[in-house]
Design a protein around this motif. Structure first.
Motif, PDB file in Angstrom:
ATOM      1  N   UNK A 105      41.899  22.298  13.448  1.00  0.00           N
ATOM      2  CA  UNK A 105      42.737  22.914  14.479  1.00  0.00           C
ATOM      3  C   UNK A 105      42.079  22.888  15.856  1.00  0.00           C
ATOM      4  N   UNK A 106      40.767  22.899  15.895  1.00  0.00           N
ATOM      5  CA  UNK A 106      40.038  22.965  17.164  1.00  0.00           C
ATOM      6  C   UNK A 106      39.535  21.593  17.617  1.00  0.00           C
ATOM      7  N   UNK A 107      40.160  20.528  17.117  1.00  0.00           N
ATOM      8  CA  UNK A 107      39.701  19.166  17.429  1.00  0.00           C
ATOM      9  C   UNK A 107      39.727  18.887  18.936  1.00  0.00           C
ATOM     10  N   UNK A 108      40.773  19.336  19.614  1.00  0.00           N
ATOM     11  CA  UNK A 108      40.867  19.100  21.057  1.00  0.00           C
ATOM     12  C   UNK A 108      39.757  19.818  21.806  1.00  0.00           C
ATOM     13  N   UNK A 109      39.463  21.025  21.397  1.00  0.00           N
ATOM     14  CA  UNK A 109      38.378  21.776  22.031  1.00  0.00           C
ATOM     15  C   UNK A 109      37.045  21.100  21.749  1.00  0.00           C
ATOM     16  N   UNK A 110      36.879  20.611  20.535  1.00  0.00           N
ATOM     17  CA  UNK A 110      35.656  19.887  20.187  1.00  0.00           C
ATOM     18  C   UNK A 110      35.503  18.645  21.064  1.00  0.00           C
ATOM     19  N   UNK A 155      31.146  21.594  15.558  1.00  0.00           N
ATOM     20  CA  UNK A 155      30.992  20.539  14.548  1.00  0.00           C
ATOM     21  C   UNK A 155      30.625  21.140  13.194  1.00  0.00           C
ATOM     22  N   UNK A 156      29.790  22.165  13.206  1.00  0.00           N
ATOM     23  CA  UNK A 156      29.424  22.846  11.961  1.00  0.00           C
ATOM     24  C   UNK A 156      30.656  23.506  11.335  1.00  0.00           C
ATOM     25  N   UNK A 157      31.463  24.138  12.182  1.00  0.00           N
ATOM     26  CA  UNK A 157      32.698  24.749  11.694  1.00  0.00           C
ATOM     27  C   UNK A 157      33.623  23.691  11.109  1.00  0.00           C
ATOM     28  N   UNK A 158      33.721  22.562  11.766  1.00  0.00           N
ATOM     29  CA  UNK A 158      34.565  21.469  11.269  1.00  0.00           C
ATOM     30  C   UNK A 158      34.057  20.972   9.920  1.00  0.00           C
ATOM     31  N   UNK A 159      32.747  20.792   9.806  1.00  0.00           N
ATOM     32  CA  UNK A 159      32.163  20.346   8.536  1.00  0.00           C
ATOM     33  C   UNK A 159      32.437  21.350   7.426  1.00  0.00           C
ATOM     34  N   UNK A 160      32.270  22.639   7.737  1.00  0.00           N
ATOM     35  CA  UNK A 160      32.520  23.676   6.727  1.00  0.00           C
ATOM     36  C   UNK A 160      33.977  23.665   6.278  1.00  0.00           C
ATOM     37  N   UNK A 161      34.883  23.538   7.247  1.00  0.00           N
ATOM     38  CA  UNK A 161      36.305  23.507   6.898  1.00  0.00           C
ATOM     39  C   UNK A 161      36.642  22.245   6.101  1.00  0.00           C
ATOM     40  N   UNK A 162      36.004  21.135   6.431  1.00  0.00           N
ATOM     41  CA  UNK A 162      36.258  19.906   5.695  1.00  0.00           C
ATOM     42  C   UNK A 162      35.769  20.025   4.258  1.00  0.00           C
ATOM     43  N   UNK A 163      34.604  20.612   4.067  1.00  0.00           N
ATOM     44  CA  UNK A 163      34.087  20.815   2.713  1.00  0.00           C
ATOM     45  C   UNK A 163      35.018  21.729   1.919  1.00  0.00           C
ATOM     46  N   UNK A 164      35.481  22.774   2.562  1.00  0.00           N
ATOM     47  CA  UNK A 164      36.420  23.686   1.902  1.00  0.00           C
ATOM     48  C   UNK A 164      37.719  22.948   1.566  1.00  0.00           C
ATOM     49  N   UNK A 165      38.184  22.117   2.455  1.00  0.00           N
ATOM     50  CA  UNK A 165      39.390  21.316   2.227  1.00  0.00           C
ATOM     51  C   UNK A 165      39.201  20.399   1.025  1.00  0.00           C
ATOM     52  N   UNK A 166      38.039  19.731   0.950  1.00  0.00           N
ATOM     53  CA  UNK A 166      37.779  18.838  -0.180  1.00  0.00           C
ATOM     54  C   UNK A 166      37.754  19.615  -1.492  1.00  0.00           C
ATOM     55  N   UNK A 167      37.134  20.768  -1.495  1.00  0.00           N
ATOM     56  CA  UNK A 167      37.086  21.586  -2.706  1.00  0.00           C
ATOM     57  C   UNK A 167      38.491  22.019  -3.122  1.00  0.00           C
TER      58      UNK A 167
END
Length: 143
Positions: free
Chosen positions: A7-12, A109-121
């Motif tokens: 969701x925060x890709x634009x801000x990133x 970026x850390x938040x994005x990685x955490x959300x991606x890991x949660x998404x994969x799980x």
């Protein structure tokens, strides 16, 4: 499988752009610092050349010219050292700005990685559940 979206890709992206701008600004500040240092080094070399040429000289005009040059070098050196101090302060400020920009980018970026890991799980669990439903559904129809 559905696609991951942050969701925060634009801000990133904005933070990454700010970080790259800060890197450019720091590079400019460091280049200015190096330019001043090179001028100081050049003055020191010229002074050393004049001193070696003047060693043992008895010509009054040469000695007077050398004394004038030494005065010029002292004044120029003082000015350059003052400029160098200001440039170092500016470089430190730019370095701090870059450090803060990197921290902001890294946290997103850390938040994005955490959300991606949660998404994969979650996707693994969903797929596993679907496979379980398919398998149990087959057995129910065969019975």
């Amino acid at each position: 499988m559905k696609r991951f979206s942050f969701e925060l890709e634009e801000i990133l992206n904005i933070r990454k752009f700010e970080q790259s701008q800060a890197e450019v600004e720091l590079g400019k500040a460091l280049a200015e610092e190096q330019k001043i240092q090179n001028e100081l080094d050049s003055l020191a070399r010229h002074q050393a050349e004049i001193q070696s040429k003047m060693k043992g000289s008895t010509n009054f005009n040469d000695i007077a010219n050398a004394a004038d040059f030494y005065s010029f070098v002292r004044n120029k050196k003082e000015n350059l050292l003052s400029e160098l101090a200001k440039a170092k302060i500016l470089s430190e400020q730019k370095r701090d700005v870059l450090k803060k920009a990197i921290q902001k980018t890294d946290s997103l970026e850390k938040l994005k990685e955490d959300q991606f890991e949660e998404f994969k799980e979650n996707e693994k669990r969903r797929e596993q559940s679907e496979m379980d439903n398919i398998v149990t559904g087959r057995f129910k129809f065969k019975s």
